[in-house]
Each structure stands twice: as C-alpha cells, then as structure tokens.
Design a protein around this motif. Structure first.
Motif, PDB file in Angstrom:
ATOM      1  N   ALA B 144      -5.655  -4.265   8.043  1.00 29.35           N
ATOM      2  CA  ALA B 144      -6.146  -3.045   8.708  1.00 29.35           C
ATOM      3  C   ALA B 144      -5.328  -1.817   8.301  1.00 29.35           C
ATOM      4  O   ALA B 144      -5.884  -0.790   7.896  1.00 29.35           O
ATOM      5  N   GLY B 145      -4.012  -1.922   8.394  1.00 28.02           N
ATOM      6  CA  GLY B 145      -3.170  -0.785   8.043  1.00 28.02           C
ATOM      7  C   GLY B 145      -3.288  -0.415   6.579  1.00 28.02           C
ATOM      8  O   GLY B 145      -3.305   0.761   6.227  1.00 28.02           O
ATOM      9  N   LEU B 146      -3.391  -1.434   5.732  1.00 27.29           N
ATOM     10  CA  LEU B 146      -3.494  -1.171   4.288  1.00 27.29           C
ATOM     11  C   LEU B 146      -4.785  -0.453   3.948  1.00 27.29           C
ATOM     12  O   LEU B 146      -4.807   0.462   3.122  1.00 27.29           O
ATOM     13  N   VAL B 147      -5.872  -0.864   4.582  1.00 31.55           N
ATOM     14  CA  VAL B 147      -7.164  -0.239   4.294  1.00 31.55           C
ATOM     15  C   VAL B 147      -7.160   1.220   4.764  1.00 31.55           C
ATOM     16  O   VAL B 147      -7.644   2.118   4.065  1.00 31.55           O
ATOM     17  N   VAL B 148      -6.583   1.468   5.938  1.00 35.81           N
ATOM     18  CA  VAL B 148      -6.514   2.854   6.428  1.00 35.81           C
ATOM     19  C   VAL B 148      -5.629   3.694   5.505  1.00 35.81           C
ATOM     20  O   VAL B 148      -5.946   4.843   5.187  1.00 35.81           O
ATOM     21  N   ARG B 149      -4.527   3.122   5.073  1.00 36.57           N
ATOM     22  CA  ARG B 149      -3.624   3.848   4.170  1.00 36.57           C
ATOM     23  C   ARG B 149      -4.326   4.204   2.862  1.00 36.57           C
ATOM     24  O   ARG B 149      -4.246   5.349   2.396  1.00 36.57           O
TER      25      ARG B 149
END
Lengths: 189, 183
Positions: B144-149
């Motif tokens: 999740a965090g990687l995709v948002v980043r």
C-alpha cells in the motif's frame, strides 16, 4: 436601482495590488477580464461550483497573500457545501464576493434559487462565516472593497440581470495556471 | 475506531500516511472512510499538513487545484462512492495539466454486504480513466505505501492525475460490516 456588473467588478478589483483573484465561470470571469487582465487573475471556464474551493487551496498555500473569489450566484449555489467547508477550516486571507443577479445568465436567464428566495448570506452565516455583508449600492460596494482585502468576508452584491457585452478572457487553463504560479515565484515542477 | 486499530490494519495505513508525508503533501482534503481513519487522524495532528473535511469529494479536486496554483501539494482521500461526485470537477486536472493525487478506499468489490455500494465501486476505475486519471491498485498490506509513493512521484513529478485504489480485500470488508451494524 440596479448595479452594473462591470462597474461592480471594476470597483472590487480596483488597486488590487498583489491580491490573487479567482473568478467563477461565466459572466464573473468576463467581468474580471474586462476589469483588466493580470497574472494574479485566474479565470474559470468550467469546474462549476469549484471557485470557492480553488480559493481555499490557494489561500492555504499562500497565507501571506490575500485571495478573493468573485463568482456568480449560480456557481456559488452549485458549490454551496464549500461555504461549510471553508468556515470549518478557517482561512483568514480568503474572501468571497458573489455577484448575484438571481439568474443563470449564460443559459438564457432562467431564475436561479437566489431569484426564488435563497439567501446566500444567511447560508454562509449558517455555515459558520462570522463576517457576511450585502451590498445594493455602489457606495456599499466601495465600502466592501477594503473589507474583502482584509477579512474572511462573505459578501453578496445585488447586480442588474441586464446582459452586457461579452468580454472573453484567456481560456487556456494550462497557461493561466503557470502564469499565476510564475507571478507567485513558484518554480516549474 | 477500535476495529480499524488492529496491528496489520494500522501498519499499512501508517505506510499510506508516511508516503503522503514524504511526498511533501501539505493539504489533505477528505470525506471520511474507516479505511482512511489513520491517515486522517495523523493528518489532523501533523503541524505541517492542513487536513480539510469536505462536504463532497468534488471540493477536494478544486482544493487540490488551488493548492497547486499556490505552490503546495495536495491529496484527496475518498471512498469509491465519492468518485462519481468528482467527475466534472476533474476537468480541472486536464485543463490545468496539474498534478493530482487521490487515494480511494474501495467498496462494493469484495465481501461487500451493502448492495448500494456495488454500482459505483464497479464503475470507479472506468470513471477515473474516462476523466484522464491514471489508476493504480494496491491489493496487499505490504504494497500500500509503495503504491502511494510511486503514484505521488508520478503525479507530482510529471503533473498528471493519479488515483490509488485501495482494494476492499486490503481494507477488510469485515470492518465495515461491524461499523455499519452499529449504526
């Protein structure tokens, strides 16, 4: 007696200095352009209902600058929830002036809600705006001008529904946006 | 909020907020959703971020435009049902050629107990794409965090509009059942 919209807008933005002005789509955008194009003006040609919230985003990003949203009653009605959002958020450097002719002027002059009894000043007050004002004469408009440059003020100005000659400001949003950002000294992304 | 504060849930939600923070997002408009609860709570208490509760999602698109005009980065948090409310306002992102980042919690796609969520949840990717928004998906907590980043890099680095859809499988349908049952 009924106020000429071009004269009202010219008074609102007289000696605008570095005030950032966002105009809602339609006649208020034409009025702002007719009052004199400047890099600190941002004209909407669409996104109806969005003028006030563009003003909020801009005001939050530029807390040291004044932001004035000038829009029509139809545009303000479509974005009425923004009055609650802005009041809840708080933005001391943002003011809104609604040029209210009680009509949808661009589409044939159909009576709008303000022409059928809706009181936008009362709506704004109910949303939590502490400062609201009405103007029906040019003297009252002149008195509004310094307040719109200093307060978190929501003002409704009763204007004539008479149609005036169209003045078309620039409509390339990409160019207008980057012109405004350059005027603020913002480097390209 | 007890049901969304479990370790796994809080962890990926923290990753989402951290990604927005690292991208220097300074204005966050939101229409609340349980899946955004941690991001909203942290945004509300972060001194460098203005968290703005909206009456309708379209306001968040306009606010993001204003933020960018003024030199700040913004993000919009919403539920898939709110995507439909943004359609015409999204004409800003192509006309201004501005960066736009939204994080959307999905309803109506997996384990949904409320059939009223299904139509807009089903239409969400097509609606966004029709308005020129690039759509990215996060399906698992670890990503999740990687995709948002990555979405933030894309949006703010090249002035395009990007939506991250947080799948209902990631968010957990059970949470919503419990919350809605309490209403």
């Amino acid at each position: 007696m009924s106020l000429d919209r071009r004269a009202v807008m010219a008074e609102l933005v007289r000696d605008a200095g570095d005030t950032l002005v966002v105009a809602g789509l339609g006649s208020t955008a034409y009025d702002l352009g007719a009052a004199g194009d400047r890099a600190e003006n941002f004209y909407l040609w669409g996104a109806m209902g969005g003028a006030a919230m563009i003003g909020l985003g801009l005001a939050l990003a530029q807390p040291s600058r004044r932001v004035l949203v000038a829009t029509g009653d139809g545009e303000a009605l479509m974005g009425m929830g923004a009055l609650a959002t802005i009041a809840a958020c708080g933005a001391p450097n943002l003011a809104i002036a609604v040029l209210d002719n009680g009509r949808f002027g661009e589409t044939g002059g159909q009576a709008s809600h303000t022409g059928r009894g809706t009181d936008l000043c009362a709506v704004a007050a109910g949303c939590g705006w502490r400062a609201t004002a009405r103007a029906r004469t040019m003297a009252e408009v002149a008195a509004l001008r310094p307040r719109l440059r200093a307060e978190a003020l929501f003002a409704v100005i009763a204007i004539s529904p008479e149609e005036v000659e169209r003045f078309l400001p620039p409509r390339d949003g990409t160019w207008l946006a980057r012109r405004l950002r350059a005027a603020l000294g913002i480097a390209p992304d | 909020m007890g049901s969304v504060e479990g370790n796994a849930v809080t962890s990926w939600q923290d990753d989402v907020f951290d990604a927005l923070k690292e991208a220097d997002v300074r204005q966050i408009g939101y229409v609340p959703d349980a899946g955004h609860a941690t991001t909203i709570r942290r945004a509300e208490t972060d001194p460098d971020i203005r968290a703005v509760v909206l009456t309708t999602e379209a306001e968040g698109v306009a606010m993001a435009a204003g933020a960018w005009l003024g030199g700040q980065r913004a993000a919009l948090l919403m539920q898939s049902s709110g995507v439909g409310n943004t359609i015409n306002m999204l004409s800003l992102v192509s006309n201004l050629r501005m960066p736009f980042l939204t994080v959307v919690t999905m309803r109506g796609e997996w384990g949904e107990f409320n059939p009223w969520q299904v139509p807009m949840g089903t239409g969400t990717p097509a609606v966004l794409e029709a308005m020129g928004v690039l759509v990215r998906h996060a399906e698992h907590p670890a990503e999740a965090g990687l995709v948002v980043r990555a979405a933030a890099d894309l949006a703010f680095g090249s002035s395009v509009a990007v939506a991250v859809l947080l799948s209902q499988r990631l968010i957990g349908a059970k949470v919503f059942v419990q919350k809605e049952g309490a209403r």
